[in-house]
Structures are given as C-alpha cells and as structure tokens.
Motif scaffolding. Structure first.
Motif, PDB file in Angstrom:
ATOM      1  N   GLN A 157      -0.072  -4.195  -8.213  1.00 52.28           N
ATOM      2  CA  GLN A 157      -1.120  -4.547  -9.498  1.00 52.28           C
ATOM      3  C   GLN A 157      -2.312  -4.117  -9.193  1.00 52.28           C
ATOM      4  N   LEU A 160      -2.911  -0.452  -9.233  1.00 50.62           N
ATOM      5  CA  LEU A 160      -3.046  -0.017 -10.648  1.00 50.62           C
ATOM      6  C   LEU A 160      -4.327  -0.173 -11.086  1.00 50.62           C
ATOM      7  N   GLN A 164      -7.179   2.533 -12.726  1.00 47.23           N
ATOM      8  CA  GLN A 164      -7.802   2.643 -14.032  1.00 47.23           C
ATOM      9  C   GLN A 164      -9.275   2.395 -13.866  1.00 47.23           C
ATOM     10  N   HIS A 167     -10.201   6.314 -13.251  1.00 48.14           N
ATOM     11  CA  HIS A 167     -10.079   6.752 -14.375  1.00 48.14           C
ATOM     12  C   HIS A 167     -11.755   6.653 -15.291  1.00 48.14           C
ATOM     13  N   GLY A 195       0.410   7.375  -5.558  1.00 46.05           N
ATOM     14  CA  GLY A 195       0.903   7.680  -6.832  1.00 46.05           C
ATOM     15  C   GLY A 195       2.157   6.646  -7.147  1.00 46.05           C
ATOM     16  N   THR A 196       2.384   5.916  -6.210  1.00 48.11           N
ATOM     17  CA  THR A 196       3.666   5.182  -6.299  1.00 48.11           C
ATOM     18  C   THR A 196       3.352   3.728  -7.082  1.00 48.11           C
ATOM     19  N   TYR A 197       4.241   3.224  -7.823  1.00 42.01           N
ATOM     20  CA  TYR A 197       4.176   1.863  -8.395  1.00 42.01           C
ATOM     21  C   TYR A 197       5.419   1.116  -7.874  1.00 42.01           C
ATOM     22  N   ARG A 198       5.252   0.463  -6.671  1.00 45.39           N
ATOM     23  CA  ARG A 198       6.244   0.074  -5.771  1.00 45.39           C
ATOM     24  C   ARG A 198       6.881  -1.237  -6.670  1.00 45.39           C
ATOM     25  N   TYR A 199       8.249  -1.334  -6.737  1.00 45.01           N
ATOM     26  CA  TYR A 199       9.028  -2.507  -7.065  1.00 45.01           C
ATOM     27  C   TYR A 199       8.573  -3.683  -5.920  1.00 45.01           C
ATOM     28  N   THR A 236       8.020   5.417  -1.428  1.00 49.31           N
ATOM     29  CA  THR A 236       8.753   4.936  -2.544  1.00 49.31           C
ATOM     30  C   THR A 236       9.292   3.379  -2.331  1.00 49.31           C
ATOM     31  N   ARG A 237      10.048   3.283  -1.268  1.00 45.87           N
ATOM     32  CA  ARG A 237      10.579   1.991  -1.362  1.00 45.87           C
ATOM     33  C   ARG A 237       9.781   0.952  -1.408  1.00 45.87           C
ATOM     34  N   SER A 238      10.333  -0.373  -1.644  1.00 46.10           N
ATOM     35  CA  SER A 238       9.764  -1.542  -1.926  1.00 46.10           C
ATOM     36  C   SER A 238       9.201  -1.970  -0.464  1.00 46.10           C
TER      37      SER A 238
END
Lengths: 357, 314
Positions: A157, A160, A164, A167, A195-199, A236-238
């Motif tokens: 979060q 992310l 934002q 941007h 770029g990742t949005y990990r679980y 990519t992995r959590s």
C-alpha cells in the motif's frame, strides 16, 4: 540541495490526486496530542484542542522565519515532534492563514543538510518516497540501492501511494522513469521490483518454497545471477513466501543466500541483489547497515543518514536503534551526536527520538 | 405430425449463438414421441443411426449445446459481478487455458484504466491468494512472458502530458526493432517491452502518430506478424479497433468456442465504457450495425440480453 516543491494543490486544500489517501494511524501522534492536552488546558474537547495547537504551530513557525536569520531551534521543536497527519494539517492551515506554502518558506530560510532533513520530514510519506525515487533515477548506479530500498521495504500500500504521488508530481509513472534511466541487468531487476503489487497474506506454499529454493541455488551456482527465474522469484513472490523459500535455502544448502551472493565483492549487480534480499526479509538489519556505513564513512554520508532517519522515523526506528546498539555497542543517538553538528544534528536526534515520545 | 418448417426452426434454435428458448418450448414441447423420432431420423447432423437400432445424439453437438445454453448464464453472472472481480477472473481463466487465451490477458491489462487494472489486481489477491504478476511470471514460459508480466504490472500515468521528443525517438526505436525482426524477435526486445509496458497511453498514441510519419504505415500494420505486439499496440492506442475485430471473429462461421466466448466478454466488459465507439467502428469495418448482426446470428434470451446491454444510453 534545493528542494523545489510544487505544493499548490496541498496549499489550496483541494483533493488533488493521491496525496491525501489514507495515512497510517500513528500512535505516537496520539501521545503528542495528549501531552499537549495535559500541559495546556484540561476541559477542552480534543477536536478544539487539535485545531488550536495547529494554529499555534503555524504562528510559531511563522515567527521562526521572522526578522534576520531563522530560529532553527523553534522549527525543530515543532516539526520534529509532529507526525505525518499533523504536519499535513499544519501545511494546510499555514497556507490558508498566510497565503504561502510552508515548504517554500522553509526552502527560502534554511540551507544544506538541515534544510534537506526538514524538507524531507515535512513531506507526506508518499511524496517523500516519490521525491527520493525520482532523485535516484537521475543519478548514477549507486542510487539503484535507493530504488531497491523503496520498492522492497515499503508495504504494498505504501509503495502504491508513492507511485500515485509520483504521477501527481512528475507527470510520469515511476516505472517508466526507472525503465528509461536503467539498462541491462539493473533494468531487468529494478523495473519488476518497482512494478510489483505484492500479495500481503501470510500463506506459504512449502512445496513451492522448496522448488524455488532449488532454482535459486542452481542459478547462483551457475553464476547466472541475472536469470529470469531469480528475478521472477524476488520480484513477484509475497514476502512471506520469499522468507519461507530463503529459510529452506539455508536449511537445504547450508548458507544464507546472501553469503552465496558474495562471490565477487566488487560486482555491483550482486550488491543490489543482496540489498534486495535484505530489504525484503530483514529491513531493520538493512537500515542498521546503511546507517553504520553512513556514519563511519569519512566525512559522513549525510544523504543516506537523512534518508533513513526521515523515512523510518515513524515506522520502525525503535527496532533499528536496537539493532544499531546491538551491532555497534553504542547507541545511534551517541553515534549521530559524535558525527554531526549544529541544527542538522539536533533535528536528526529529535526525529530518532520521535517514536519514543 | 411435425411440419418441415418446424424441423427447420428447431434446428436453427439448436445452432448458432445461444438457444431459441421460445421455439424449443413451442415446437419441441408439444411434439409427441413419434414427432421427436421423426426429427431424430431426419436430422443426420445431430443424430446418427446406431447399430443397436436407435438414433444417437452426436456427442460433440451435445457438448456444443451445453455451451450455448450456458451463454445467458455466463453473461448474466459476468455482468452482475464487480468489474474488479470480473477482470481478475478473466485473467486467471486465460492463464489456466494456456497460450491460445493469453490475448485475453493482454486485452484486460491494456484496455483498462490504471485504476481499473489496479482494482483487478487487488481483487486477484483476494480471490487467488497470489499477485497476478507472480502467477503470470510463473505459468508463462514462452517469449511473451516479459511483455505479459510488464503489462499486468503496469500502473501508467494517466495525464495528458507527453514529451514529443522522446515519443519521436521511441517511435524510431520501435521501427528499428521491427525491421530487425528476423534477427531478434521484437517481443523479446528490451526496449520494445519497456516502451509498451511503462509509457502512458497518450505517449503511446504520440508514438503511433510519429511512427506513421516516419514510416508511412501504421505500426499495427507493420506488426501484423507479431500477433501479440500488434494486439497490445491496438489495445493501448485504438481499443475500439481491437474490440470490433474480436467481435467480427466471433461471428465467423468457423469460429471456435474461444472466439465465440469473446462476444459475451467484450459486450459485458465494455457496455459501460466505450461500447458506442466500438459499435461505430464495427459498422465502419463490416458495413452492418452490431445490433443487426446480433439479431441475425444470435438466438433467444441470450440475444435479447446482449441487445439490451448494447442499446443502453442510446
């Protein structure tokens, strides 16, 4: 180092994109409020108290800029003891009251290391990360580490929100700037990392952990450090899954993965890989090391010191201080006191004491 | 005694898209045993005469019918779903189906806005306990992996600001990569992937424009051989072109189930977004309105549902 901030959407109090998304609830902020409550008046409602103290803060800050020179002590005593949410209120109120941007005024009045630490601290955490990341894309390879740090020590979060804020401020995406300004193996690693949005769940697949530990070991033994699968797993992995995989790696193959990644101490890509692993699995140890190297370096690396202190003060500074004390036999306060001077030193010490108030 | 026009009507209701429930009820429902037997004997495309003296349903046609009966249900469920869950499930399904369906991943990742794609990624976490990028990276092992991982991970800037100088230079980069296709597959070219997976859509549209100026042709014409890249570029810059093409393919006589499913998918996922532009593009490309085509080629309640969806807002 001048920080040229365009904060008019903050000043106007408008709901500009992204900058006002959820702030973490900071328990130390509540403690600050209650301290002010106790010290000042007894029978006011918390809400009115909060408004009053924000107005007071603005007046005091304005006073600190008045006349010749600046009252840095006053600036420290206010800003260092406010959390992100409170600073946001102060900025809005300051702009409404004086028609000017607090950051611009700070910029005008302060200089160098002290300025940078105050300005970074005054930024919202997401804006701060966006600013630091953007700075890192413009520099040479030693700044790749900052990108790794931001991409891997923040929660999904937080990362992310930083994107934002990026941007909104830079009119481009973080990914496109990182991709454009890096190349080769560094690009291969850094672009997926940002770029990742990990679980973020705690579930772990042990079978997968075993098979991916095996893949990592294989590729590292072949010195194929930039192999797609190595990058895929780390990017990519959590975090929970990566922890399980690396624990299995150690159990099965005897060494910590970072030990096996130390084959060439001069190889910058390996250094970045090691930093990635550390940030993902033991961030407090990573930050302790950055602080230690910054302080022990000849002349001190103020950039790194400022960055770690301002970005972790509200997060895990307490744990980092414990790590530091354990590893160095002196407290971080002591080390900073010895290594820095003046208002810069005072501000840093106030910030690292922040979480303990 | 069943009439031959009833035979025809019933056969029609069993063919094509969706099933004609009304005909089935009014014709089939009222037939006696003998009528049904005549139908079975008179319909060799659906029934074969078995050695043990009975007319057997063709297995493949029963399977076909299963898909056709399900079309309305699938459309309704998909339509009612939250768009984030919808996109997450579509991508997961495509991943499971394999290479033939990867275009759906490209479609979802490239035609949605940054916030819509982000929502889908969140929903994916909840539904499948993984991130979409980890599953795509893990399950896809061919040359399009880098492109697809990049596309599903993208969080593009959505403002209008474009750096024309950079757009021009990137158009040249793409041109060079395409010319070099026989030596290196453009889909694995680092720069191609970087540009397509990180640049904002307005920036990509500017690249499209500059490419045409440099080269005389549209980039998607030059990319004709590189199917995934061509689709990616279209989805990013001119999604209506892409969607009307997919719809056209669904109506082909030899369309397979995968192509036909797209009818539901495109209409349900775009009905709230750019259906108007897609309809215009379809009309331009095929010379007939989408509504008319659906009226002619699709049956029953499924047809009515689709027509209702695309007529909204008119």
């Amino acid at each position: 180092m001048r920080l040229d901030m365009h904060m008019s959407c903050v000043a106007a109090g408008s709901s500009g994109p992204a900058l006002f998304l959820c702030h973490p609830v900071i328990s130390c902020g509540v403690i600050q409020f209650s301290k002010i409550l106790r010290v000042k008046m007894q029978n006011e409602t918390v809400k009115r108290m909060a408004t009053l103290s924000v107005t007071e803060d603005c007046e005091q800050l304005r006073k600190a800029f008045a006349g010749w020179g600046t009252n840095e002590g006053l600036i420290i005593s206010i800003l260092a003891h406010r959390n992100a949410a409170q600073i946001k209120s102060i900025r809005q109120t300051y702009a409404q009251t004086y028609g000017e941007d607090l950051l611009k005024d700070l910029n005008k009045e302060l200089s160098n290391d002290f300025e940078r630490v105050v300005l970074l601290w005054t930024l919202d955490p997401a804006e701060r990360d966006a600013f630091l990341a953007n700075e890192a894309t413009k520099r040479w390879t030693s700044s790749n580490q900052v990108l790794v740090e931001i991409a891997c020590t923040r929660t999904s979060q937080q990362l992310l929100l930083a994107k934002q804020a990026y941007h909104a401020r830079f009119k481009r995406s973080l990914e496109e700037d990182v991709a454009y300004h890096t190349s080769g193996d560094f690009r291969k690693l850094l672009v997926p990392l940002v770029g990742t949005y990990r679980y973020e769940g705690e579930e772990v697949n042990m079978t997968l952990a075993k098979s991916e530990a095996k893949i990592l070991h294989e590729k590292i033994s072949e010195k194929a450090y930039n192999h797609e699968d190595v990058i895929r797993i780390l990017a990519t992995r959590s975090k929970a899954q990566i922890n399980a995989t690396l624990n299995h790696y150690k159990n099965e193959f005897g060494n910590d993965i970072n030990k096996d990644l130390k084959t060439d101490p001069k190889d910058e890509f390996l250094a970045i890989l090691r930093a990635t692993v550390k940030c993902l699995t033991r961030p407090e140890k990573y930050f302790e090391k950055v602080l230690r190297l910054a302080i022990n370096k000849r002349g001190t690396d103020e950039g790194a010191l400022t960055r770690v202190v301002t970005t972790r003060a509200e997060i895990d500074m307490k744990i980092i201080k414990e790590e530091y004390h354990k590893r160095n036999s002196v407290t971080l306060d002591h080390a900073i006191g010895k290594d820095t001077t003046g208002d810069y030193e005072k501000m840093l010490l106030a910030l690292i004491g922040h979480g303990d108030a | 005694m069943a009439l031959s026009h009833e035979f025809q009507a019933l056969t029609k209701s069993f063919s094509g898209f969706g099933v004609d429930e009304k005909s089935m009820i009014s014709i089939l429902g009222k037939w006696h045993q003998d009528d049904r037997k005549s139908y079975r004997k008179g319909c060799p495309q659906f029934f074969t005469q078995d050695d043990r003296l009975f007319e057997k349903w063709d297995d493949r046609h029963v399977a076909f019918l299963k898909h056709e009966f399900l079309r309305l249900k699938n459309a309704v469920v998909l339509w009612t779903m939250h768009p984030w869950e919808r996109d997450a499930r579509l991508m997961k399904e495509a991943l499971v189906k394999g290479p033939q369906a990867y275009a759906v991943i490209i479609e979802v990742a490239s035609t949605r806005s940054s916030e819509q794609l982000l929502g889908a990624r969140r929903a994916y976490h909840s539904l499948f306990d993984h991130s979409i990028e980890e599953d795509v990276a893990y399950h896809i092992n061919d040359s399009c992996r880098k492109l697809l991982v990049g596309l599903v991970s993208s969080y593009r800037y959505e403002g209008p600001k474009v750096n024309e100088e950079i757009a021009k230079s990137e158009a040249k980069t793409l041109f060079a990569a395409i010319k070099n296709a026989d030596k290196k597959n453009p889909i694995e070219d680092e720069e191609v992937v970087r540009i397509l997976t990180t640049r904002s859509k307005p920036h990509l549209k500017a690249i499209f424009k500059h490419y045409k100026e440099i080269n005389g042709k549209n980039i998607d014409e030059d990319l004709d051989d590189e199917l995934s890249l061509d689709e990616t570029m279209q989805c990013l810059c001119t999604p209506q072109t892409y969607f009307s093409k997919v719809l056209g393919a669904a109506f082909q006589n030899d369309a397979d189930e995968h192509a036909k499913e797209a009818l539901t998918r495109v209409i349900v996922t775009r009905a709230d977004d750019d259906m108007k532009e897609i309809k215009e593009e379809y009309q331009k490309k095929y010379g007939v309105s989408l509504s008319k085509k659906i009226e002619d080629a699709v049956n029953g309640n499924y047809k009515d549902f689709l027509l209702t969806l695309i007529a909204r807002g008119e």
